[in-house]
Design a protein around this motif. Structure first.
Motif, short mmCIF file in Angstrom:
data_model
loop_
_atom_site.label_atom_id
_atom_site.label_comp_id
_atom_site.label_asym_id
_atom_site.label_seq_id
_atom_site.Cartn_x
_atom_site.Cartn_y
_atom_site.Cartn_z
N GLU A 200 0.83 -1.21 0.00
CA GLU A 200 0.00 0.00 0.00
C GLU A 200 0.86 1.25 0.00
OE1 GLU A 200 -3.62 2.08 2.60
OE2 GLU A 200 -2.91 0.04 3.07
N ALA A 201 1.97 1.22 0.72
CA ALA A 201 2.86 2.38 0.78
C ALA A 201 3.44 2.68 -0.60
CB ALA A 201 3.98 2.14 1.79
N ALA A 202 3.83 1.63 -1.33
CA ALA A 202 4.39 1.83 -2.67
C ALA A 202 3.36 2.41 -3.62
CB ALA A 202 4.90 0.49 -3.21
N VAL A 203 2.12 1.95 -3.49
CA VAL A 203 1.04 2.48 -4.32
C VAL A 203 0.79 3.95 -3.98
CG1 VAL A 203 -1.41 2.30 -4.89
CG2 VAL A 203 -0.04 0.23 -4.62
N PRO B 214 11.89 8.96 -3.94
CA PRO B 214 10.92 8.54 -2.92
C PRO B 214 10.56 7.06 -3.00
CG PRO B 214 9.87 9.91 -4.61
CD PRO B 214 11.35 9.99 -4.82
N ARG B 215 10.64 6.47 -4.19
CA ARG B 215 10.36 5.04 -4.32
C ARG B 215 11.39 4.22 -3.55
NH1 ARG B 215 6.82 4.64 -9.03
NH2 ARG B 215 7.07 6.47 -10.39
N HIS C 28 2.09 12.18 2.24
CA HIS C 28 1.61 11.47 1.05
C HIS C 28 1.58 9.97 1.30
CE1 HIS C 28 1.87 15.03 -1.57
NE2 HIS C 28 2.98 15.32 -0.91
N VAL C 29 2.54 9.48 2.08
CA VAL C 29 2.62 8.06 2.41
C VAL C 29 2.27 7.91 3.88
CG1 VAL C 29 4.08 6.00 2.48
CG2 VAL C 29 4.42 7.71 0.69
N THR C 30 1.22 7.17 4.15
CA THR C 30 0.77 6.98 5.54
C THR C 30 0.83 5.53 5.99
OG1 THR C 30 -1.52 6.77 4.75
CG2 THR C 30 -0.78 8.97 5.40
N SER C 31 0.96 4.61 5.07
CA SER C 31 0.97 3.18 5.40
C SER C 31 2.38 2.73 5.77
CB SER C 31 0.47 2.35 4.23
OG SER C 31 -0.86 2.71 3.91
N GLN C 32 2.45 1.67 6.54
CA GLN C 32 3.74 1.07 6.87
C GLN C 32 4.25 0.31 5.66
OE1 GLN C 32 5.56 1.43 9.60
NE2 GLN C 32 7.18 0.16 8.73
N PRO C 33 5.40 0.66 5.12
CA PRO C 33 5.89 0.00 3.91
C PRO C 33 6.44 -1.38 4.18
CG PRO C 33 7.52 1.56 4.69
CD PRO C 33 6.32 1.72 5.58
N VAL C 34 6.49 -2.17 3.13
CA VAL C 34 7.20 -3.45 3.16
C VAL C 34 8.67 -3.13 2.92
CG1 VAL C 34 7.50 -5.71 2.09
CG2 VAL C 34 5.21 -4.72 2.32
N ILE C 35 9.50 -3.31 3.95
CA ILE C 35 10.90 -2.91 3.82
C ILE C 35 11.66 -3.93 2.99
CG2 ILE C 35 13.02 -2.40 5.09
CD1 ILE C 35 11.29 -1.56 7.45
N GLU C 36 12.28 -3.44 1.90
CA GLU C 36 13.00 -4.31 0.98
C GLU C 36 14.48 -3.92 0.97
OE1 GLU C 36 9.53 -5.24 -2.29
OE2 GLU C 36 10.95 -3.61 -2.66
N ALA D 294 10.91 1.94 -0.07
CA ALA D 294 11.34 0.54 -0.08
C ALA D 294 12.26 0.23 1.09
CB ALA D 294 12.02 0.21 -1.40
N ARG D 295 12.93 1.27 1.62
CA ARG D 295 13.83 1.08 2.77
C ARG D 295 13.14 1.45 4.08
NH1 ARG D 295 15.64 -1.32 -0.56
NH2 ARG D 295 17.76 -1.44 -1.37
N GLY D 296 11.84 1.79 4.04
CA GLY D 296 11.12 2.12 5.25
C GLY D 296 11.34 3.54 5.75
N ARG D 297 11.96 4.39 4.94
CA ARG D 297 12.27 5.77 5.35
C ARG D 297 11.13 6.69 4.89
NH1 ARG D 297 18.18 5.51 2.75
NH2 ARG D 297 18.16 7.79 3.01
N VAL D 298 9.97 6.51 5.51
CA VAL D 298 8.75 7.19 5.08
C VAL D 298 8.84 8.70 5.27
CG1 VAL D 298 6.27 7.41 5.52
CG2 VAL D 298 7.34 5.15 5.50
N ALA D 299 9.39 9.16 6.40
CA ALA D 299 9.47 10.59 6.66
C ALA D 299 10.29 11.30 5.58
CB ALA D 299 10.08 10.84 8.04
#
Length: 476
Positions: free
Chosen positions: A14-17, A217-218, A251-259, A222-227
């Motif tokens: 969801e975060a990537a989307v 930002p992509r 813009h990104v509010t969901s917890q990302p899948v950290i890759e 992907a690294r979980g650095r949302v801020a």
């Protein structure tokens, strides 16, 4: 809006989307234009550097008593190192970031140029060319990945295509003029050293890259650095990378899948599951079209001389033929926002087959030589530029850097080897035989791209297929 047409080809976090949606809403701002301009400037100097050995060859042969094979080896060193640089930079960009590797590659390029400028002899020059090649190969692939990730689905094709407008188009046309300017300002036997010295100037770009070009930002998500990703997206939205008075929007509010994949996983992933098919398909296409381009650049003066033209006229005709390259790259950039990739690639390849056969069998007058030659160059750069656009769209963020690097490295290796094969065919079968071979290469190209998926208008954030989605990610 463009985002209403974006399709998710498979499940994505969801975060990537949310990143994809934000970039689509932001569209194209002055910040995007600044990034494109800075990257284009660096790539253009890269192409100047690629042309340098050929331009200074007469000076080196006279001063250091070199053979044609010695000069050719300097180019071989550059191309081999460029392939290595692309692969290494691709892996490290997926681990350390696109922005970081852009700076590293530019520094490698300028250090290599400085070694060449100060080289006391042939061995040092060869070492310098190797260092230059590492930086050249790495910067191109990092630039392609970075621009693709900064842009929305609607704009990314045009942005990436502009790299080849500045490189393969303007760069190849302006390189001789740039050298002539330096030789005029610094006449004498050491003019070639000043030319290399002038190519150190792009190091100044590092200052601008560090200040104005943030991480994509992509990659950050992907690294979980949302801020950090939200700050970059907010800066893009304002059109400025000034850190003062920036109102950060979430813009990104969901917890990302950290890759954060392991180095081995980055390399292996593009050869397994659904990615293997597209790696083979686009890789074969890259080999064919970049091999054809370097063959023409290398052998065209020889071909024209064999047809009775003087060396001076052959150079003049080559410059005229290169105009087709510029228009081909420009056309690819325009079509990238309007026409599906596989339509451009398939149609362009078939036209390249026709233009190649036309040059081989019908170009019996100067007018036909220029017409068929310019047409062939047009379609070559149309296809090369579209491959640059197409390659990063075939991979998810976690391996996009290496996947793109591998595709472009195959093209680099083809540029090192295919001119040798084409030269042998030319010696045995003449112009008709050589261009029949290149027409065959583009026929293979047209078939190969049919096995890759269409990426036009689709999200770069979607996992490519169900198999990849189901396979656990190997992380550090």
């Amino acid at each position: 809006m463009a985002g209403e047409n974006v399709q998710l080809s498979a499940p994505a976090s969801e975060a990537a989307v949310q990143v994809e949606t934000a970039l689509d809403k932001i569209g194209v701002t002055n910040a995007h234009k600044l990034i494109v301009l800075l990257v284009l400037f660096g790539v253009m100097f890269d192409v100047f550097e690629q042309n340098t050995v050929g331009l200074i060859a007469p000076f080196l042969r006279e001063q250091w008593h070199l053979s044609a094979a010695d000069i050719g080896f300097l180019n071989t060193m550059t191309f081999v190192a460029a392939a290595m640089g692309r692969l290494g930079s691709g892996v490290l960009a997926d681990r350390l970031g696109r922005r970081f590797m852009l700076n590293v590659n530019l520094l490698l390029f300028t250090v290599g140029a400085a070694i060449c400028a100060l080289a006391p002899g042939y061995t040092t020059m060869a070492i310098g060319r190797f260092v230059v090649g590492l930086g050249l190969g790495g910067e191109i692939v990092t630039a392609v990945t970075l621009l693709a990730e900064f842009c929305s689905a609607k704009f990314r094709g045009t942005a990436v295509g502009l790299i080849n407008v500045g490189g393969g188009g303007l760069g190849n046309m302006l390189a001789p003029a740039f050298a002539l300017l330096i030789f005029t300002l610094f006449p004498g036997g050491d003019g070639w050293r000043w030319l290399f010295g002038a190519l150190v100037l792009p190091a100044v770009l590092v200052v601008f890259y560090r200040r104005f070009v943030p991480e994509t930002p992509r990659f950050l998500v992907a690294r979980g650095r949302v801020a950090e990703a939200n700050r970059v997206l907010s800066q893009l939205a304002t059109g400025s990378f000034s850190t003062k008075n920036v109102r950060v929007t979430d813009h990104v509010t969901s917890q990302p899948v950290i890759e954060t994949p392991r180095l081995g996983a980055i390399v292996a992933d593009i050869f397994r599951d659904g990615l293997l098919r597209r790696t083979l398909a686009v890789g074969i296409a890259s080999w064919m079209t970049f091999g054809a381009q370097l063959t023409v650049l290398t052998l065209m003066p020889t071909i024209l001389v064999s047809q009775g033209h003087t060396i001076t006229r052959s150079f003049l005709y080559t410059i005229i033929l290169q105009s087709g390259s510029l228009f081909g790259a420009l056309t690819a950039s325009v079509l990238a926002a309007r026409v599906p990739r596989k339509i451009v690639l398939t149609t362009g390849a078939l036209c390249a087959v026709a233009a190649g056969l036309g040059f081989g069998f019908l170009a019996t007058t100067d007018a036909l030589i220029l017409a068929f030659g310019a047409a062939f160059q047009f379609f070559v750069l149309l296809l090369n530029t579209t491959i640059w656009i197409f390659a990063p769209e075939n991979y998810p963020t976690r391996v996009r850097g290496f996947g793109t690097a591998f595709i472009l490295a195959l093209g680099t290796m083809a540029g090192a080897w295919m001119p040798l094969l084409a030269g042998r065919v030319f010696d045995v079968a003449g112009v008709a035989g050589m261009f029949t071979m290149m027409a065959g290469m583009y026929a293979i190209f047209a078939i190969a791209v049919q096995f890759a998926p269409e990426t036009f208008g689709k999200s770069m954030e979607a996992v490519p297929d169900a198999e990849s989605a189901e396979r656990p990610l190997q992380t550090a």
